[in-house]
Scaffold this active site. Structure first.
Site, PDB file in Angstrom:
ATOM      1  N   LYS A 258       0.841  -1.193   0.000  1.00  0.00           N
ATOM      2  CA  LYS A 258       0.000   0.000   0.000  1.00  0.00           C
ATOM      3  C   LYS A 258       0.882   1.252   0.000  1.00  0.00           C
ATOM      4  O   LYS A 258       1.951   1.274   0.634  1.00  0.00           O
ATOM      5  CB  LYS A 258      -0.909  -0.037   1.229  1.00  0.00           C
ATOM      6  CG  LYS A 258      -1.978   1.043   1.298  1.00  0.00           C
ATOM      7  CD  LYS A 258      -2.839   0.805   2.534  1.00  0.00           C
ATOM      8  CE  LYS A 258      -3.899   1.877   2.717  1.00  0.00           C
ATOM      9  NZ  LYS A 258      -4.735   1.617   3.921  1.00  0.00           N
TER      10      LYS A 258
ATOM     11  N   SER B  89      -9.965   1.851   2.673  1.00  0.00           N
ATOM     12  CA  SER B  89      -8.756   2.513   2.183  1.00  0.00           C
ATOM     13  C   SER B  89      -7.717   1.593   1.564  1.00  0.00           C
ATOM     14  O   SER B  89      -6.964   2.019   0.697  1.00  0.00           O
ATOM     15  CB  SER B  89      -8.126   3.358   3.299  1.00  0.00           C
ATOM     16  OG  SER B  89      -7.289   2.620   4.129  1.00  0.00           O
TER      17      SER B  89
ATOM     18  N   THR C  81      -7.005   1.116  10.124  1.00  0.00           N
ATOM     19  CA  THR C  81      -7.341   1.927  11.283  1.00  0.00           C
ATOM     20  C   THR C  81      -8.748   1.574  11.749  1.00  0.00           C
ATOM     21  O   THR C  81      -8.988   1.376  12.930  1.00  0.00           O
ATOM     22  CB  THR C  81      -7.263   3.426  10.933  1.00  0.00           C
ATOM     23  OG1 THR C  81      -5.975   3.714  10.359  1.00  0.00           O
ATOM     24  CG2 THR C  81      -7.467   4.279  12.180  1.00  0.00           C
TER      25      THR C  81
ATOM     26  N   SER D 154     -10.057  -0.937   7.227  1.00  0.00           N
ATOM     27  CA  SER D 154      -9.367  -0.699   5.957  1.00  0.00           C
ATOM     28  C   SER D 154      -8.699  -1.922   5.347  1.00  0.00           C
ATOM     29  O   SER D 154      -8.391  -1.919   4.157  1.00  0.00           O
ATOM     30  CB  SER D 154      -8.327   0.408   6.132  1.00  0.00           C
ATOM     31  OG  SER D 154      -8.960   1.624   6.455  1.00  0.00           O
TER      32      SER D 154
END
Length: 455
Positions: free
Chosen positions: A91, A174, A195, A198
């Protein structure tokens, strides 16, 4: 070598496990160079061209050189282990060596060209094991910290990630680029960060396996932060086996992340937990009150419980949280996350070697976006930065510390801990699309998701 170049005797990029690929490398059926070429060809085929999934922000210009070096090392010295020469994706909030030629930007032009001091701890562990980072995956910009209304999977640099299972479908949270990349075979494995949902949400939506580790099991050093109390990197792969393998390599203490120094001295061998008989005699609880008026999902979920029963588990249903309504209504998590981001992002940027755009604080990021609205705030769907604005107005004060205490009380003491104890459970299970994992997020507890959450 294209993604179609594997013959019927060889694993294909959609379904090949890390073990299968490593076996092929050991047997000399193909090389790491050929494998990297195949994955890069696949990325070119579907990332911008074809369905334009926008799962990968950029590829590694040195990947083929690194693959050749690892092929030579294999011949001269033997294999480093199960990840030797295996292509992975990370990521774009997980730092990789600047000299390698890839950026670490959390999807934002504000950090384009910034120089990180070193690999993120998790990346360094994988690199040491012989993995090749062939690219960075797209994400919700700043891991979702910019806006609550921004379409999930959008970043200024990477554009809009799309779920491959339906045209223009929401990739769901995300780490969407990592989820989509695994779904369509763009690497052998990947890392995301979580978090609040995600990792697990895009894993479910894209039909892969995601593990959100306990906060503190995997270091956050070198990861662009959202919340120091809730952030954690974790594996996103096509199988539980692959995810467990990556977790075994990235877990461990790191002096640069104090939270990791509180974990047990010896990291467990997660591969040993891959036991088809492991569910025999376990008690799995279903917090039925969390499943709200989604009949189709609930019916499918109910039928899946029979699979767990067939594997030897006892299903405790219902096993509702004693504080369920209070937990869901609490706004303490929002306060903690906004304060953490404001503090954490300034600290992260201050530790960079160079930041060409000159941003230093959250206020600078807000202003950068306004000045560069054509890049960061394109209309009509991507103009919002309300979470940034909310966070800028916060501070570390008594209300923040009270919110932290409330989170732990609601998520741990009177939430998950109380439910496990009340019903004598080994784990808690829910359908992923029904409830974002707020209890585990505020507790810092682990979660694994394929189609269902298991706590």
């Amino acid at each position: 070598m294209t993604s179609n170049a594997f013959s019927s005797a060889l694993p294909d990029l959609y379904e090949a496990s890390i073990a299968e690929l490593q076996d092929g490398l050991v047997q000399g059926l193909f090389s790491s160079v050929q494998l990297v070429k195949a994955y890069l060809s696949r990325i070119e085929e579907v990332n911008i061209g074809g369905p334009a999934l926008h799962a990968v922000i950029e590829t590694n210009p040195k990947a083929l050189t690194q693959a050749a070096a690892l092929d030579a090392e294999r011949k001269e010295k033997g294999s480093r282990g199960p990840l030797h020469g295996i292509p992975l994706l990370l990521k774009d909030n997980i730092a990789t060596l600047y000299e390698e030629g890839m950026n670490t930007t959390a999807g934002s032009y504000a950090l384009l060209g910034s120089v990180v001091p070193r690999d993120a701890f998790a990346a360094a562990k994988l690199r040491e094991a012989g993995a090749i980072f062939i690219g960075k995956t797209n994400l919700s910009e700043w891991a979702g910290a910019r806006s609550i209304t921004l379409p999930r999977g959008f970043s200024g640099r990477g554009g809009q990630t799309r779920c491959p299972y339906y045209p223009n479908a929401d990739p769901f949270a995300s780490s969407s680029g990592s989820g989509v990349a695994m779904a369509v075979g763009l690497a052998a494995g990947s890392l995301g960060t979580e978090t609040h949902a995600s990792i697990v949400a895009p894993s479910s939506r894209n039909n892969i396996v995601g593990i959100k580790p306990t906060v503190g099991l995997v270091s956050r050093s070198g990861v662009v932060p959202y919340s120091s109390n809730q952030d954690t990197p974790g594996p996103m792969c096509r199988s539980v086996t692959d995810a467990a393998l990556l977790l075994a390599f990235i877990a461990g203490p790191d002096p640069r992340d104090e939270a990791t120094l509180r974990q047990p001295g010896i990291v467990p061998d997660y591969m040993k937990a891959l036991n088809k008989n492991a569910l025999k005699g376990t008690r799995l609880g279903v917090p039925r009150a969390f499943i709200r008026n989604i009949k189709a999902i609930e019916e499918t979920f109910n039928s899946s419980l029979d699979v767990f029963r067939a594997l030897g588990a006892e299903i405790v249903d219902p096993a509702d949280f004693p504080n369920g309504e209070e937990l869901l209504a609490s706004q303490a998590e929002k306060l903690v996350m906004t304060v953490d981001f404001k503090v954490g992002i300034s600290k992260y940027i201050s530790e960079l070697v160079e930041v060409p755009t000159g941003v230093k604080t959250l206020a600078d990021l807000i202003e950068f976006n306004k000045i560069n609205a054509d890049l960061e705030l394109p209309g009509p769907f991507y103009t919002d930065q309300s979470r940034f604005m909310d966070a800028e107005g916060t501070q570390v004060d008594d209300a923040y510390f009270a919110a932290l205490v409330r989170n732990f009380d609601l998520g741990r003491t009177r939430g998950i801990d109380a439910t496990l104890a009340k019903f004598n459970l080994d784990a808690i299970i829910l359908p992923t699309d029904v409830l974002e994992p707020k209890p585990t997020a505020i507790a810092g507890y682990p979660l694994i998701s394929g189609e269902y959450f298991i706590w």
